[in-house]
Design an enzyme around this catalytic site. Structure first.
Site, mmCIF file in Angstrom:
data_model
loop_
_atom_site.group_PDB
_atom_site.id
_atom_site.type_symbol
_atom_site.label_atom_id
_atom_site.label_comp_id
_atom_site.label_asym_id
_atom_site.label_seq_id
_atom_site.Cartn_x
_atom_site.Cartn_y
_atom_site.Cartn_z
ATOM 1 C CB CYS A 1 -0.913 0.039 1.222
ATOM 2 S SG CYS A 1 -1.877 1.562 1.228
ATOM 3 C CB CYS B 1 -1.608 4.526 4.611
ATOM 4 S SG CYS B 1 -3.078 4.200 3.649
ATOM 5 C CB SER B 2 -0.364 0.323 6.569
ATOM 6 O OG SER B 2 -1.284 0.943 7.438
ATOM 7 C CB CYS B 3 -4.838 -0.467 2.424
ATOM 8 S SG CYS B 3 -5.501 1.191 2.658
HETATM 9 FE FE FE Z 1 -3.432 2.295 2.939
#
Ligand code: FE
Length: 206
Positions: free
Chosen positions: A104, A107-109
């Protein structure tokens, strides 16, 4: 264009949890190391096990794999793993000629419903910025040294679409049951940063 994080734990909740943990520890009700163990359990054992079951089923059931690749969300739900609202699951398959890697970049999906919580490196700026730009170099650092002939596909997750990599079934795993196969599947292999090693002798790794 939404890349919001309504599904992520709000910081207020994190603060409340921390406050509660501190209070319980001070009063002697819980041992902080026990709390760490519980967190570790969910992070490393329970979460990714759902994905491992999906992968093992895909390895052993061709029809399931076909459905999984055509409609990830619906097929994963057959096993009872339901994503959060508005989240679509897309399964991508690694083959001898194609390697898939998930990131991602913003961000950190991450596919929480099948992989639990993301590893810390997945959230790091270095991984997020480099995975798309130089996937082969990043993979090499994870110990995945791909031949130049292998095509690398990098999938950028969003809050709407999450990816699950179906790793290649390890060599020598022919005699194993679905449950035994699931035990071989690592979290990183379902993100694309690990290639499962051959099973040298049936039962040895179990
Ligand atoms: Fe994300």
């Amino acid at each position: 264009m939404s890349h919001d994080h309504e599904q992520d734990p709000p910081s207020e909740m994190a603060l409340r949890v921390k406050a509660l943990e501190t209070l319980l520890t001070q009063r002697g009700y819980v041992d902080p190391s026990a709390v760490d163990k519980v967190i570790d359990h969910y992070q490393n054992a329970v979460g990714p096990r759902n994905g491992a079951k999906v992968v093992a089923k895909a390895w052993t059931d061709t029809e399931f794999k076909k459905r999984l690749l055509e409609n990830g969300t619906q097929t994963i739900a057959e096993l009872g793993f339901i994503g959060l609202q508005g989240e679509y699951m897309v399964a991508v398959e690694n083959t001898p000629s194609v390697h898939n890697l998930v990131v991602c970049t913003l961000c950190s999906c991450y596919p929480w419903s099948v992989l639990g919580l993301p590893p810390s490196w997945y959230k790091s700026h270095a991984y997020r910025s480099r995975a798309v730009r130089e996937p082969r170099a990043v993979l090499k650092e994870f110990g995945v040294d791909l031949d130049q002939s292998v095509e690398v596909n990098v999938w950028d997750s969003t809050s709407e679409v999450r990816y699950l990599v179906i790793p290649q079934r390890p060599e020598g795993s022919n005699g194993l049951s679905e449950a035994e196969l699931a035990d071989l599947v690592t979290t990183n292999s379902m993100i694309g940063t690990h290639v499962l090693p051959p099973v040298s002798k049936v039962g040895e790794q179990l």
